[in-house]
Write a protein that holds these residues in place. Structure first.
Motif, PDB file in Angstrom:
ATOM      1  N   ASP A 150       0.189 -34.155  36.879  1.00 21.65           N
ATOM      2  CA  ASP A 150       1.598 -33.935  37.045  1.00 21.65           C
ATOM      3  C   ASP A 150       1.836 -32.273  36.942  1.00 21.65           C
ATOM      4  O   ASP A 150       3.189 -32.010  37.754  1.00 21.65           O
ATOM      5  CB  ASP A 150       2.237 -34.695  35.766  1.00 21.65           C
ATOM      6  CG  ASP A 150       2.205 -35.884  36.176  1.00 21.65           C
ATOM      7  OD1 ASP A 150       2.131 -36.312  37.177  1.00 21.65           O
ATOM      8  OD2 ASP A 150       2.385 -36.797  34.873  1.00 21.65           O
ATOM      9  N   TRP A 270       5.528 -35.423  44.799  1.00 21.54           N
ATOM     10  CA  TRP A 270       5.002 -34.360  43.849  1.00 21.54           C
ATOM     11  C   TRP A 270       5.451 -33.275  44.392  1.00 21.54           C
ATOM     12  O   TRP A 270       6.107 -32.627  43.550  1.00 21.54           O
ATOM     13  CB  TRP A 270       3.557 -34.359  43.519  1.00 21.54           C
ATOM     14  CG  TRP A 270       3.115 -33.480  42.442  1.00 21.54           C
ATOM     15  CD1 TRP A 270       3.241 -33.561  41.034  1.00 21.54           C
ATOM     16  CD2 TRP A 270       2.880 -32.008  42.582  1.00 21.54           C
ATOM     17  NE1 TRP A 270       2.912 -32.470  40.021  1.00 21.54           N
ATOM     18  CE2 TRP A 270       2.864 -31.535  41.411  1.00 21.54           C
ATOM     19  CE3 TRP A 270       2.782 -31.158  43.741  1.00 21.54           C
ATOM     20  CZ2 TRP A 270       2.360 -30.171  41.137  1.00 21.54           C
ATOM     21  CZ3 TRP A 270       2.570 -29.800  43.443  1.00 21.54           C
ATOM     22  CH2 TRP A 270       2.504 -29.420  42.257  1.00 21.54           C
ATOM     23  N   ASN A 500       7.792 -36.880  37.647  1.00 19.23           N
ATOM     24  CA  ASN A 500       7.003 -35.591  36.863  1.00 19.23           C
ATOM     25  C   ASN A 500       6.406 -36.105  35.521  1.00 19.23           C
ATOM     26  O   ASN A 500       5.803 -35.125  34.681  1.00 19.23           O
ATOM     27  CB  ASN A 500       7.996 -34.410  36.480  1.00 19.23           C
ATOM     28  CG  ASN A 500       8.131 -33.559  37.682  1.00 19.23           C
ATOM     29  OD1 ASN A 500       7.260 -33.640  38.629  1.00 19.23           O
ATOM     30  ND2 ASN A 500       9.167 -32.746  37.764  1.00 19.23           N
ATOM     31  N   ASN A 503       1.920 -39.672  36.299  1.00 20.81           N
ATOM     32  CA  ASN A 503       0.542 -39.766  36.093  1.00 20.81           C
ATOM     33  C   ASN A 503       0.061 -39.414  34.696  1.00 20.81           C
ATOM     34  O   ASN A 503      -0.964 -40.100  34.095  1.00 20.81           O
ATOM     35  CB  ASN A 503      -0.155 -38.627  37.039  1.00 20.81           C
ATOM     36  CG  ASN A 503      -1.326 -39.457  37.493  1.00 20.81           C
ATOM     37  OD1 ASN A 503      -1.436 -40.348  37.928  1.00 20.81           O
ATOM     38  ND2 ASN A 503      -2.419 -38.357  37.414  1.00 20.81           N
TER      39      ASN A 503
END
Length: 587
Positions: A150, A270, A500, A503
């Motif tokens: 992240d 991401w 964010n 993961n």
């Protein structure tokens, strides 16, 4: 707050086009290295089925070493874990000693690390500790790799984990002693979870909401395939030292690493969430080129000033490959339009600048795991997913270790067992979008719970042939449910958290699962006390999870949440049930 949508761009690219398929296929090739390192203890740590104390060259040495110099008429018996020395006279003196000269095995010592390091008798539990350290390493790796993923990106974390699997895997083959083996096994578990967790997240983030079930299908298929394939090298190297098999299985990670380094792109979601504008443009350009789509159309879908109606038309044109539609869009843009839509320049540089400006507005707030405790919705989601993962791993590994050992060729038995994972992917793929994530997961938990409880009760009556058979059948039903849950939670968990934190949340949930996996070996000891207890206890826990699922939302038909506000908004709106509503473009 406005929904931060990436799905329109993915649809304009063709939601499951050539680019997405190639990316998800190469991502899932990583399952081979991950499965090999998780499961290879089955072969390199081959269980010892027969051993006895080794003897010296002659009995006089035994007598001398055991301080029985005057016992010339002694009789020595070599047992599995001790030697028995009895005096052949009327006194009947008998003494037992742990094997002073090591052990003899029913196969060559170098074929298994259990025999090479003499992990038998009073050291027998140390053999099982090797796998426990792998699972513990998975838990630690799940947390650390998710934080890195992240913060620093999906792709760097994935490649670093693949390199770790390669390096530590080779080091396992060089382990000079048991202590070194434990350390390396712990590390390989951490890197293994880094590969698994990141590849699942990246695969899910490749698709718009209506096609995310593709990620589940591919993950389940490749995991079952990779686990099954390991039987082949294990069979071919069965007469060589266990170290050769370890080297061969680890070398696969080198090929995977090169392939993923060359072809896999960073997650577009991401990049957008973290304000990596130039990199996001590069990924979109490549995806458009591979899928043969007009980059102009893709830019327009991400422009916050484009209306929902125009976005829908642009998406339809892109999916259908409508060249005239593209020209019409440019015409509209150049004429200004009543809604003040920004002019779309045909010049590529201007398009990239426009897209970069749009993406800057979509950058999400940085989040950490501490935000879970600051937001009630995230906290509830986390508690439920943690217990879900714990119960899932607890059930799966307990069933695996307590299942009846199959007779026959061990390589064939392993292959058939691993191949049972393959149908799960197809079942989930066809029911996931029809019944929803919650219903599918609840159904698998109910199947696992019923199977476990029934198997536990039937085990009490193992003296009866019919009931004994039923205990095996119900245990297999439980295994089917548990394997289905594993596939679902990997898919379902990332959908409950913002980009964010996605993961990181998956990593912590996976760590909770590893705790359940670490407890599972002790269920065999509990069964010695009360044979029904493990099945009834874990099965009851499955039904607790079914009840708690009412506190988390259904994610079918929803785009992956970009911010915490997106998730909190779910509580204020009804779930889309119409199939067409799930395809609406939202910006």
């Amino acid at each position: 707050m406005e929904q931060k949508s990436i799905d329109p761009a993915l649809r304009a690219l063709d939601g499951r086009g050539r680019y997405q398929w190639l990316q998800v296929l190469i991502l899932n090739v990583g399952a081979f290295g991950a499965a090999f390192q998780l499961l290879d203890n089955i072969f390199i740590g081959r269980a010892v089925t027969g051993q006895r104390c080794a003897g010296p060259d002659n009995t006089s040495v035994v007598a001398s070493d055991l301080r029985m110099v005057d016992w010339n008429d002694s009789h020595v018996t070599y047992g599995k874990c001790e030697i028995t020395v009895s005096k052949d006279n009327l006194s009947g003196d008998t003494h037992q000693y742990p094997c002073p000269y090591g052990y003899e095995y029913d196969f060559r010592r170098e074929l298994s690390f259990r025999t090479e390091f003499d992990l038998v008798c009073d050291r027998n539990l140390l053999g099982g500790l090797v796998q426990t350290l792998v699972i513990f390493g998975q838990g630690c790796g799940a947390v650390l790799s998710s934080i890195c993923s992240d913060r620093f990106g999906r792709k760097p974390t994935l490649i670093a984990s693949q390199l770790g699997l390669l390096g530590v895997g080779m080091a396992i083959g060089l382990a000079p002693n048991y202590a070194a083996l434990l350390v390396f096994k712990f590390l390989v578990g951490g890197f293994q979870q880094g590969v698994v967790g990141v590849k699942v997240t990246m695969a899910i983030e490749l698709f718009p909401k209506e096609y995310r079930s593709v990620a589940v299908l591919m993950d389940a298929l490749f995991w079952g395939l990779s686990a099954s394939v390991m039987a082949l090298p294990a069979f071919l190297l069965r007469d060589f030292t266990w170290r050769y098999l370890q080297y061969a299985l680890s070398a696969v990670s080198a090929l995977i690493c090169l392939l993923q380094l060359w072809y896999i792109d960073e997650s577009l979601r991401w990049l957008v969430a973290n304000g990596k504008k130039d990199a996001a443009v590069t990924v979109l350009e490549r995806a458009a080129r591979v899928n043969r789509k007009d980059f102009t159309v893709i830019v327009s879908t991400l422009d916050d000033s484009v209306t929902e109606t125009e976005n829908s038309q642009l998406t339809a044109d892109a999916v259908n490959g409508n060249v005239d539609g593209d020209a019409e869009v440019e015409g509209k843009a150049s004429n200004g339009g009543d809604n003040g839509t920004t002019t779309l320049c045909s010049d590529l540089t201007a398009l990239e600048a426009k897209l970069a400006e749009t993406l800057e507005h979509k950058q999400a707030k940085k989040l950490t795991l501490l935000d879970i405790f600051r937001h009630r919705t995230l906290f509830i989601h986390s508690l439920v997913t943690w217990l879900t993962w714990f119960t899932c791993a607890f059930a799966f590994f307990a069933l695996y270790m307590m299942s009846t050992t199959l007779h026959g060729n061990r390589f064939l038995n392993y292959f058939l067992t691993a191949a049972m994972e393959l149908p799960t992917g197809f079942v989930i793929y066809f029911i996931l979008d029809r019944v929803g994530r919650k219903t599918a997961t609840r159904g698998m938990f109910i199947l696992a719970g019923v199977g476990l409880i029934a198997s536990g009760i039937f085990r009490v009556f193992t003296g009866n042939a019919t009931l004994g058979t039923l205990s095996v059948v119900t245990a297999m039903l439980g295994m089917l449910g548990a394997s289905g849950i594993f596939a679902l939670v990997f898919f379902f968990t990332p959908e409950l958290f913002p980009t964010n934190m996605r993961n990181q949340a998956l990593g912590v949930a996976s760590f909770a699962g590893r705790l359940g996996g670490m407890l599972a070996p002790f269920m065999t000891d509990l069964a010695d006390i009360a044979i029904w207890a493990p099945g009834v206890m874990i099965g009851s826990l499955c039904f607790v999870v079914v009840v708690l699922f009412r506190f988390i939302p259904e994610t079918r038909g929803r785009e992956l949440p970009h911010t915490i506000e997106d998730i909190e908004a779910w509580e204020k709106e009804s779930l889309p049930t119409d199939d067409n509503s799930s395809l609406d473009v939202r910006v």
